[in-house]
Design a protein around this motif. Structure first.
Motif, PDB file in Angstrom:
ATOM      1  N   SER A 160       1.222  -1.803   0.185  1.00 32.14           N
ATOM      2  CA  SER A 160       0.313  -0.130   0.328  1.00 32.14           C
ATOM      3  C   SER A 160       0.729   1.173   0.245  1.00 32.14           C
ATOM      4  CB  SER A 160      -0.936  -0.315   1.194  1.00 32.14           C
ATOM      5  OG  SER A 160      -1.692   1.082   1.656  1.00 32.14           O
ATOM      6  N   LEU A 161       0.415   2.444  -0.616  1.00 27.66           N
ATOM      7  CA  LEU A 161       1.023   3.839  -0.229  1.00 27.66           C
ATOM      8  C   LEU A 161       0.399   4.858   0.541  1.00 27.66           C
ATOM      9  CD1 LEU A 161       0.563   4.836  -4.245  1.00 27.66           C
ATOM     10  CD2 LEU A 161       2.242   3.955  -3.464  1.00 27.66           C
ATOM     11  N   ASP A 162       0.367   3.938   2.486  1.00 29.83           N
ATOM     12  CA  ASP A 162      -0.138   4.794   2.868  1.00 29.83           C
ATOM     13  C   ASP A 162       1.148   5.165   3.744  1.00 29.83           C
ATOM     14  OD1 ASP A 162      -2.937   4.976   3.794  1.00 29.83           O
ATOM     15  OD2 ASP A 162      -3.371   3.468   3.188  1.00 29.83           O
ATOM     16  N   PHE A 163       1.944   4.852   3.794  1.00 36.92           N
ATOM     17  CA  PHE A 163       3.252   4.193   4.884  1.00 36.92           C
ATOM     18  C   PHE A 163       4.745   3.993   3.815  1.00 36.92           C
ATOM     19  CE2 PHE A 163       0.893   3.059   8.446  1.00 36.92           C
ATOM     20  CZ  PHE A 163       0.665   4.641   9.440  1.00 36.92           C
ATOM     21  N   LYS A 164       5.140   5.386   3.337  1.00 39.31           N
ATOM     22  CA  LYS A 164       6.352   5.207   2.236  1.00 39.31           C
ATOM     23  C   LYS A 164       7.637   3.866   2.340  1.00 39.31           C
ATOM     24  CE  LYS A 164       6.209  10.437   1.531  1.00 39.31           C
ATOM     25  NZ  LYS A 164       6.959  11.410   2.345  1.00 39.31           N
ATOM     26  N   GLN A 165       7.671   3.457   3.461  1.00 35.58           N
ATOM     27  CA  GLN A 165       8.009   2.384   3.335  1.00 35.58           C
ATOM     28  C   GLN A 165       7.358   0.756   3.283  1.00 35.58           C
ATOM     29  OE1 GLN A 165       7.194   4.075   5.821  1.00 35.58           O
ATOM     30  NE2 GLN A 165       7.258   3.086   8.565  1.00 35.58           N
ATOM     31  N   VAL A 166       6.545   0.993   3.776  1.00 38.12           N
ATOM     32  CA  VAL A 166       5.714  -0.309   2.935  1.00 38.12           C
ATOM     33  C   VAL A 166       6.392  -0.884   1.643  1.00 38.12           C
ATOM     34  CG1 VAL A 166       3.512  -1.390   2.691  1.00 38.12           C
ATOM     35  CG2 VAL A 166       3.941   0.126   4.131  1.00 38.12           C
ATOM     36  N   ILE A 167       6.332  -0.348   0.475  1.00 34.75           N
ATOM     37  CA  ILE A 167       7.455  -0.501  -0.417  1.00 34.75           C
ATOM     38  C   ILE A 167       8.393  -1.206  -0.179  1.00 34.75           C
ATOM     39  CG2 ILE A 167       8.329  -0.588  -2.361  1.00 34.75           C
ATOM     40  CD1 ILE A 167       5.764   0.962  -3.943  1.00 34.75           C
ATOM     41  N   GLY A 168       9.352  -1.172   0.181  1.00 35.54           N
ATOM     42  CA  GLY A 168      10.151  -0.819   0.684  1.00 35.54           C
ATOM     43  C   GLY A 168      10.817  -2.446   1.712  1.00 35.54           C
ATOM     44  N   HIS A 169       9.567  -2.258   2.928  1.00 33.46           N
ATOM     45  CA  HIS A 169       9.412  -3.741   3.324  1.00 33.46           C
ATOM     46  C   HIS A 169       9.080  -5.043   2.859  1.00 33.46           C
ATOM     47  CE1 HIS A 169       8.077  -5.146   7.512  1.00 33.46           C
ATOM     48  NE2 HIS A 169       7.240  -5.913   6.919  1.00 33.46           N
ATOM     49  N   GLU A 170       7.958  -5.286   2.018  1.00 32.76           N
ATOM     50  CA  GLU A 170       7.596  -6.027   1.450  1.00 32.76           C
ATOM     51  C   GLU A 170       8.392  -6.407   0.683  1.00 32.76           C
ATOM     52  OE1 GLU A 170       5.572  -7.046   2.776  1.00 32.76           O
ATOM     53  OE2 GLU A 170       4.270  -5.874   3.739  1.00 32.76           O
ATOM     54  N   LEU A 171       9.769  -5.925  -0.523  1.00 34.33           N
ATOM     55  CA  LEU A 171      10.336  -5.606  -1.104  1.00 34.33           C
ATOM     56  C   LEU A 171      11.220  -7.243  -0.502  1.00 34.33           C
ATOM     57  CD1 LEU A 171      10.342  -3.228  -3.947  1.00 34.33           C
ATOM     58  CD2 LEU A 171      10.032  -5.402  -4.364  1.00 34.33           C
ATOM     59  N   GLY A 172      11.449  -6.004   0.896  1.00 29.18           N
ATOM     60  CA  GLY A 172      12.585  -6.742   1.697  1.00 29.18           C
ATOM     61  C   GLY A 172      12.672  -7.925   2.090  1.00 29.18           C
ATOM     62  N   HIS A 173      11.805  -8.454   2.343  1.00 33.66           N
ATOM     63  CA  HIS A 173      11.520  -9.720   2.302  1.00 33.66           C
ATOM     64  C   HIS A 173      11.807 -10.473   1.219  1.00 33.66           C
ATOM     65  CE1 HIS A 173       9.381  -9.595   6.731  1.00 33.66           C
ATOM     66  NE2 HIS A 173       8.635  -8.944   6.349  1.00 33.66           N
ATOM     67  N   SER A 174      10.442  -9.657   0.306  1.00 31.57           N
ATOM     68  CA  SER A 174      10.656 -10.786  -1.371  1.00 31.57           C
ATOM     69  C   SER A 174      12.395 -10.430  -1.532  1.00 31.57           C
ATOM     70  CB  SER A 174      10.496  -9.939  -2.293  1.00 31.57           C
ATOM     71  OG  SER A 174      10.915  -9.337  -2.860  1.00 31.57           O
ATOM     72  N   PHE A 175      13.546 -10.373  -0.387  1.00 32.46           N
ATOM     73  CA  PHE A 175      14.556 -10.376  -0.845  1.00 32.46           C
ATOM     74  C   PHE A 175      15.642 -11.558   0.553  1.00 32.46           C
ATOM     75  CE2 PHE A 175      14.392  -7.475  -4.164  1.00 32.46           C
ATOM     76  CZ  PHE A 175      14.906  -8.607  -5.446  1.00 32.46           C
ATOM     77  N   ASN A 176      14.622 -11.956   1.277  1.00 30.53           N
ATOM     78  CA  ASN A 176      15.198 -12.137   2.651  1.00 30.53           C
ATOM     79  C   ASN A 176      14.965 -11.669   3.759  1.00 30.53           C
ATOM     80  OD1 ASN A 176      15.864 -15.092   3.268  1.00 30.53           O
ATOM     81  ND2 ASN A 176      17.541 -14.940   2.841  1.00 30.53           N
TER      82      ASN A 176
END
Length: 224
Positions: A160-176
């Motif tokens: 979601s775009l609600d918080f600025k770090q969400v995209i980095g957080h979820e992509l971080g999960h995808s890279f372990n």
């Protein structure tokens, strides 16, 4: 004569079957040269308004890609997409986010296969497919809820775009990257690394902790 040839014929047939099976297996590692960029397919859901789309890269994606490239030495090529059903009108809102995400993973694979079969991009197991949404999966930023979800590690994520770090957080999960290695840092004020659960009183560091930096680099290096 047949008795003598039978084991030889059996061996040849077994070898042919083995080679055929190996040939159709999906590649486990990137076919490209390691110097080639990792592709991030950033798909805007239809509910994201144009004003938010125009600032998504600078505010939400570039902080992650800058940190990722600094950690790994690998470039990320961001490919935006929108107005492409059934991907961009996928029903991501659900109280059962796990079942919903299983459906999205199947659809994300279809998206990847479609673009490969059209000869638009080579097939790579290291690419990421991100569905960018306007709203939370369930709940909301004020009273709590699920703002994103991802494989850990894996092909795809929803953020979601609600918080600025969400995209980095979820992509971080995808890279372990993992929550347990998230940290709160202090640089004049307290800020959260990408994998730390957000708290409104703190700011965003837009970096990964040293533990998660190592996890990401080790994972990416193992893929080549």
């Amino acid at each position: 004569m047949y008795a003598l040839l039978k084991p030889i014929i059996t061996f040849i047939l077994t070898l042919m079957i083995s080679l055929s099976a190996h040939a159709i297996d999906p590649p486990d590692k990137l076919k490209d040269d390691p110097a080639n960029p990792i592709r991030l397919f950033a798909i805007f859901h239809d509910d994201v308004p144009a004003a938010k789309r125009s600032t998504t890269y600078a505010d939400h994606i570039r902080p992650f890609t800058a940190e990722f490239e600094n950690i790994t030495g690998r470039k990320i090529h961001v490919i935006f997409d929108r107005s492409r059903p059934p991907y961009t009108n996928f029903n991501y809102k659900s109280k059962d986010q796990n079942n919903m995400f299983e459906d999205w993973k199947k659809l994300a694979w279809e998206y990847k296969r479609e673009r490969y079969e059209r000869n638009e991009f080579p097939l790579s197991s290291n690419d990421r497919i991100l569905l960018i949404t306007n709203d939370f999966i369930n709940g909301g930023p004020v009273f709590g809820g699920v703002g994103g979800i991802a494989n850990g590690p894996g092909l795809t994520a929803i953020a979601s775009l609600d918080f600025k770090q969400v995209i980095g957080h979820e992509l971080g999960h995808s890279f372990n990257a993992i929550h347990e290695e998230g940290e709160v840092l202090y640089n004049g004020w307290w800020c959260e690394t990408f994998m730390f659960e957000p708290l409104p009183l703190r700011s965003n560091c837009f970096v990964f902790s040293e533990g998660n930096r190592k996890r990401i680099k080790d994972y990416v290096d193992s893929r080549y």
